[in-house]
Design a protein around this motif. Structure first.
Motif, PDB file in Angstrom:
ATOM      1  N   VAL A   7     -53.704  13.471  -3.234  1.00  0.00           N
ATOM      2  CA  VAL A   7     -52.543  14.342  -2.884  1.00  0.00           C
ATOM      3  C   VAL A   7     -52.533  15.007  -4.210  1.00  0.00           C
ATOM      4  O   VAL A   7     -52.455  14.420  -5.270  1.00  0.00           O
ATOM      5  N   VAL A   8     -52.334  16.647  -4.078  1.00  0.00           N
ATOM      6  CA  VAL A   8     -52.055  17.281  -5.275  1.00  0.00           C
ATOM      7  C   VAL A   8     -50.520  17.692  -4.971  1.00  0.00           C
ATOM      8  O   VAL A   8     -50.507  18.697  -4.074  1.00  0.00           O
ATOM      9  N   TYR A   9     -49.691  17.451  -5.665  1.00  0.00           N
ATOM     10  CA  TYR A   9     -48.143  17.690  -5.534  1.00  0.00           C
ATOM     11  C   TYR A   9     -47.869  18.982  -6.406  1.00  0.00           C
ATOM     12  O   TYR A   9     -48.222  18.870  -7.628  1.00  0.00           O
ATOM     13  N   GLY A  10     -47.423  19.937  -5.818  1.00  0.00           N
ATOM     14  CA  GLY A  10     -47.224  21.336  -6.616  1.00  0.00           C
ATOM     15  C   GLY A  10     -48.449  21.805  -6.586  1.00  0.00           C
ATOM     16  O   GLY A  10     -48.863  22.691  -7.459  1.00  0.00           O
ATOM     17  N   ALA A  11     -49.160  22.053  -5.340  1.00  0.00           N
ATOM     18  CA  ALA A  11     -50.660  22.566  -5.277  1.00  0.00           C
ATOM     19  C   ALA A  11     -50.624  24.054  -5.339  1.00  0.00           C
ATOM     20  O   ALA A  11     -51.618  24.567  -5.863  1.00  0.00           O
ATOM     21  N   TYR A  12     -49.531  24.611  -4.928  1.00  0.00           N
ATOM     22  CA  TYR A  12     -49.566  26.161  -5.040  1.00  0.00           C
ATOM     23  C   TYR A  12     -49.116  26.697  -6.312  1.00  0.00           C
ATOM     24  O   TYR A  12     -49.077  28.091  -6.373  1.00  0.00           O
ATOM     25  N   GLY A  13     -48.653  25.965  -7.190  1.00  0.00           N
ATOM     26  CA  GLY A  13     -48.282  26.416  -8.505  1.00  0.00           C
ATOM     27  C   GLY A  13     -49.721  26.904  -9.306  1.00  0.00           C
ATOM     28  O   GLY A  13     -50.720  26.658  -8.896  1.00  0.00           O
ATOM     29  N   GLY A  16     -51.661  23.914 -10.422  1.00  0.00           N
ATOM     30  CA  GLY A  16     -51.760  23.139  -9.203  1.00  0.00           C
ATOM     31  C   GLY A  16     -52.899  23.741  -8.655  1.00  0.00           C
ATOM     32  O   GLY A  16     -53.984  23.057  -8.112  1.00  0.00           O
ATOM     33  N   ARG A  17     -53.168  25.189  -8.450  1.00  0.00           N
ATOM     34  CA  ARG A  17     -54.155  25.732  -7.762  1.00  0.00           C
ATOM     35  C   ARG A  17     -55.553  25.406  -8.379  1.00  0.00           C
ATOM     36  O   ARG A  17     -56.672  25.340  -7.772  1.00  0.00           O
ATOM     37  N   PHE A  18     -55.562  25.399  -9.860  1.00  0.00           N
ATOM     38  CA  PHE A  18     -56.834  24.816 -10.606  1.00  0.00           C
ATOM     39  C   PHE A  18     -57.031  23.541 -10.314  1.00  0.00           C
ATOM     40  O   PHE A  18     -58.466  23.098 -10.080  1.00  0.00           O
ATOM     41  N   VAL A  19     -56.089  22.721 -10.145  1.00  0.00           N
ATOM     42  CA  VAL A  19     -56.349  21.309  -9.810  1.00  0.00           C
ATOM     43  C   VAL A  19     -56.875  21.169  -8.295  1.00  0.00           C
ATOM     44  O   VAL A  19     -57.858  20.455  -8.135  1.00  0.00           O
ATOM     45  N   VAL A  20     -56.457  22.028  -7.384  1.00  0.00           N
ATOM     46  CA  VAL A  20     -56.766  22.083  -5.983  1.00  0.00           C
ATOM     47  C   VAL A  20     -58.423  22.259  -6.005  1.00  0.00           C
ATOM     48  O   VAL A  20     -59.254  21.577  -5.450  1.00  0.00           O
ATOM     49  N   ASN A  74     -49.700  15.176 -10.205  1.00  0.00           N
ATOM     50  CA  ASN A  74     -48.410  15.783  -9.962  1.00  0.00           C
ATOM     51  C   ASN A  74     -48.396  17.160 -10.793  1.00  0.00           C
ATOM     52  O   ASN A  74     -48.527  16.960 -12.150  1.00  0.00           O
ATOM     53  N   CYS A  75     -48.485  18.248 -10.383  1.00  0.00           N
ATOM     54  CA  CYS A  75     -48.589  19.430 -11.075  1.00  0.00           C
ATOM     55  C   CYS A  75     -47.273  20.156 -11.084  1.00  0.00           C
ATOM     56  O   CYS A  75     -47.168  21.473 -11.443  1.00  0.00           O
ATOM     57  N   ALA A  76     -46.204  19.774 -10.509  1.00  0.00           N
ATOM     58  CA  ALA A  76     -44.931  20.447 -10.225  1.00  0.00           C
ATOM     59  C   ALA A  76     -43.937  20.381 -11.183  1.00  0.00           C
ATOM     60  O   ALA A  76     -43.492  19.112 -11.483  1.00  0.00           O
ATOM     61  N   GLY A  77     -43.813  21.336 -12.127  1.00  0.00           N
ATOM     62  CA  GLY A  77     -42.908  21.100 -12.966  1.00  0.00           C
ATOM     63  C   GLY A  77     -41.494  21.927 -12.471  1.00  0.00           C
ATOM     64  O   GLY A  77     -41.498  22.534 -11.555  1.00  0.00           O
ATOM     65  N   PRO A  78     -40.215  21.745 -13.286  1.00  0.00           N
ATOM     66  CA  PRO A  78     -40.165  21.086 -14.631  1.00  0.00           C
ATOM     67  C   PRO A  78     -40.291  19.265 -14.124  1.00  0.00           C
ATOM     68  O   PRO A  78     -39.742  18.921 -13.204  1.00  0.00           O
ATOM     69  N   PHE A  79     -41.060  18.611 -15.029  1.00  0.00           N
ATOM     70  CA  PHE A  79     -41.341  17.296 -14.624  1.00  0.00           C
ATOM     71  C   PHE A  79     -40.113  16.389 -15.232  1.00  0.00           C
ATOM     72  O   PHE A  79     -40.082  15.108 -14.591  1.00  0.00           O
ATOM     73  N   ALA A  80     -39.120  16.827 -15.790  1.00  0.00           N
ATOM     74  CA  ALA A  80     -37.819  16.120 -16.015  1.00  0.00           C
ATOM     75  C   ALA A  80     -37.317  15.931 -14.516  1.00  0.00           C
ATOM     76  O   ALA A  80     -36.411  14.948 -14.310  1.00  0.00           O
ATOM     77  N   THR A  81     -37.614  16.709 -13.478  1.00  0.00           N
ATOM     78  CA  THR A  81     -37.092  16.802 -12.243  1.00  0.00           C
ATOM     79  C   THR A  81     -38.107  15.885 -11.281  1.00  0.00           C
ATOM     80  O   THR A  81     -37.613  15.342 -10.364  1.00  0.00           O
ATOM     81  N   THR A  82     -39.368  16.283 -11.332  1.00  0.00           N
ATOM     82  CA  THR A  82     -40.355  15.789 -10.260  1.00  0.00           C
ATOM     83  C   THR A  82     -41.151  14.489 -10.829  1.00  0.00           C
ATOM     84  O   THR A  82     -41.301  13.534  -9.756  1.00  0.00           O
ATOM     85  N   ALA A  83     -41.303  14.042 -12.112  1.00  0.00           N
ATOM     86  CA  ALA A  83     -41.888  12.803 -12.393  1.00  0.00           C
ATOM     87  C   ALA A  83     -41.562  11.584 -11.979  1.00  0.00           C
ATOM     88  O   ALA A  83     -42.194  10.885 -10.843  1.00  0.00           O
ATOM     89  N   ALA A  84     -40.391  11.255 -11.831  1.00  0.00           N
ATOM     90  CA  ALA A  84     -39.703  10.055 -11.770  1.00  0.00           C
ATOM     91  C   ALA A  84     -39.885   9.694 -10.049  1.00  0.00           C
ATOM     92  O   ALA A  84     -40.338   8.779  -9.784  1.00  0.00           O
ATOM     93  N   PRO A  85     -39.265  10.827  -9.168  1.00  0.00           N
ATOM     94  CA  PRO A  85     -39.480  10.662  -8.027  1.00  0.00           C
ATOM     95  C   PRO A  85     -40.802  10.527  -7.390  1.00  0.00           C
ATOM     96  O   PRO A  85     -41.282   9.416  -6.456  1.00  0.00           O
ATOM     97  N   VAL A 100     -49.510  16.440 -15.268  1.00  0.00           N
ATOM     98  CA  VAL A 100     -49.925  17.319 -16.205  1.00  0.00           C
ATOM     99  C   VAL A 100     -48.666  17.683 -17.079  1.00  0.00           C
ATOM    100  O   VAL A 100     -48.654  18.988 -17.761  1.00  0.00           O
ATOM    101  N   ALA A 101     -47.815  16.802 -17.477  1.00  0.00           N
ATOM    102  CA  ALA A 101     -46.540  17.198 -17.780  1.00  0.00           C
ATOM    103  C   ALA A 101     -46.710  17.613 -19.409  1.00  0.00           C
ATOM    104  O   ALA A 101     -47.543  16.552 -20.237  1.00  0.00           O
TER     105      ALA A 101
END
Length: 340
Positions: A7-13, A16-20, A74-85, A100-101
């Motif tokens: 799963v690539v979370y934040g795939a469209y960023g 994220g697109r490079f990771v995809v 997880n490629c979706a920043g800000p990671f202060a918001t996304t990492a823990a969940p 990739v925080a």
């Protein structure tokens, strides 16, 4: 035998697109996830992939996004918001988590909050597996070699310039707010927040970059990743003045693709020096586009985790969980590396 699903979370960023693209290149089954359902479905339609929208405020949706997967990036920043969940969801799913925080505080939160739980569960959580945090940690670990301790580690970033993404700007704003506008450094074995004005010094990068003016104590995620497993009293970062000026200017445009891979024309050289008494060891990596190179770094990490080429469990930085020198050499198509 079916390939594992990633799963690539934040795939469209931007990153994220490079990771995809990199995950696809390596032949893994892909699941695209993130908060923006419209952007996610557009990207999934382009590649014929599975899209599973999920907000970080919706644990059930995150569980559905990770169902049946073998790992999540997880490629979706800000990671202060996304990492823990997303880490919580990965722990519930029993799968490894990589992000990739670059945010110092978000990475520190990951180590502080999840170290004991992940270790007890035998789970793998690898934060900052990217240009900032991961690459410096791998280089420093490789440079240390058989040393069990060092007095200092210096990480000098020789960027030709820095066109920040919207995600970089948002993450920087949150970090600035959390620090109360102060700067941060790692000295005398601990993180310190301070109000000293930035200082310009000269750093002698290896050729072809050569001597350049840099901002001293330009701390990135290395001040979290290195001390998490290396016995080093001081970790000091430096950034070329041109790149620091680009980052601080509000009107610097985002990166623009200049090749088929979508990379910008930005070049980089990361020069890492570790010192013990009067002895010194150096490791260097160079390449193109700091955002693009984060994709092979993160994907190589996933591949090594899924194929059992790891050295620890729990929350671990790149240099601790992987064979640093071997990892860096595996990225020869993306990085030019010089090790001791």
């Amino acid at each position: 035998m079916a390939r594992p699903a990633v799963v690539v979370y934040g795939a469209y960023g931007h990153t994220g697109r490079f990771v995809v693209d990199e995950v696809r290149r390596r032949g893994y089954v892909q699941v695209l996830s993130g908060r923006d359902a419209a952007a996610l479905r557009a990207l999934a339609s382009k590649y014929g992939l599975d899209a599973r929208p999920a907000s970080v405020t919706d644990p059930a949706a995150l569980d559905r996004a990770l169902a049946g997967a073998s790992a999540v990036v997880n490629c979706a920043g800000p990671f202060a918001t996304t990492a823990a969940p997303v880490i919580e969801a990965a722990l519930r799913a029993g799968i490894p988590y990589v992000d990739v925080a670059a945010e110092i505080e978000a990475n520190l939160d990951t180590f502080t909050r999840f170290a004991d739980r992940a270790a007890a569960a035998g789970a793998i959580v690898v934060p900052a597996m990217a240009f900032y945090g991961g690459l410096g940690d791998l280089l420093a670990t490789a440079a240390m070699g058989d040393w069990t301790a060092a007095d200092e580690a210096h990480i000098a970033y020789g960027l030709s310039g820095w066109h920040p993404t919207a995600g970089t700007r948002a993450a920087g704003a949150i970090s600035h707010q959390r620090r109360g506008g102060r700067r941060v450094r790692y000295a005398e074995g601990r993180l310190e927040y301070h109000d000293a004005e930035p200082r310009t010094v000269r750093w002698s990068f290896p050729d072809p970059t050569g001597p350049r003016e840099v901002i001293d104590e330009f701390s990135m995620a290395d001040v979290v990743t290195l001390p998490s497993h290396l016995s080093i009293g001081e970790v000091r970062g430096y950034m070329t003045v041109e790149a620091a000026t680009d980052l601080s200017a509000p009107d610097t445009p985002p990166p623009v693709a200049t090749d088929r891979q979508g990379r910008s024309a930005q070049t980089f050289l990361v020069d890492v020096v570790v010192r013990l008494g009067d002895r010194e060891r150096r490791a260097v990596a160079s390449g193109q586009d700091i955002y693009a190179v984060s994709a092979p770094l993160a994907t190589e990490a996933v591949d090594r985790i899924l194929t059992g080429r790891t050295r620890s469990v729990g929350v671990a930085s790149a240099g601790k969980i992987f064979d640093a020198a071997d990892f860096l050499r595996a990225l020869s198509a993306e990085l030019t590396v010089e090790l001791p």
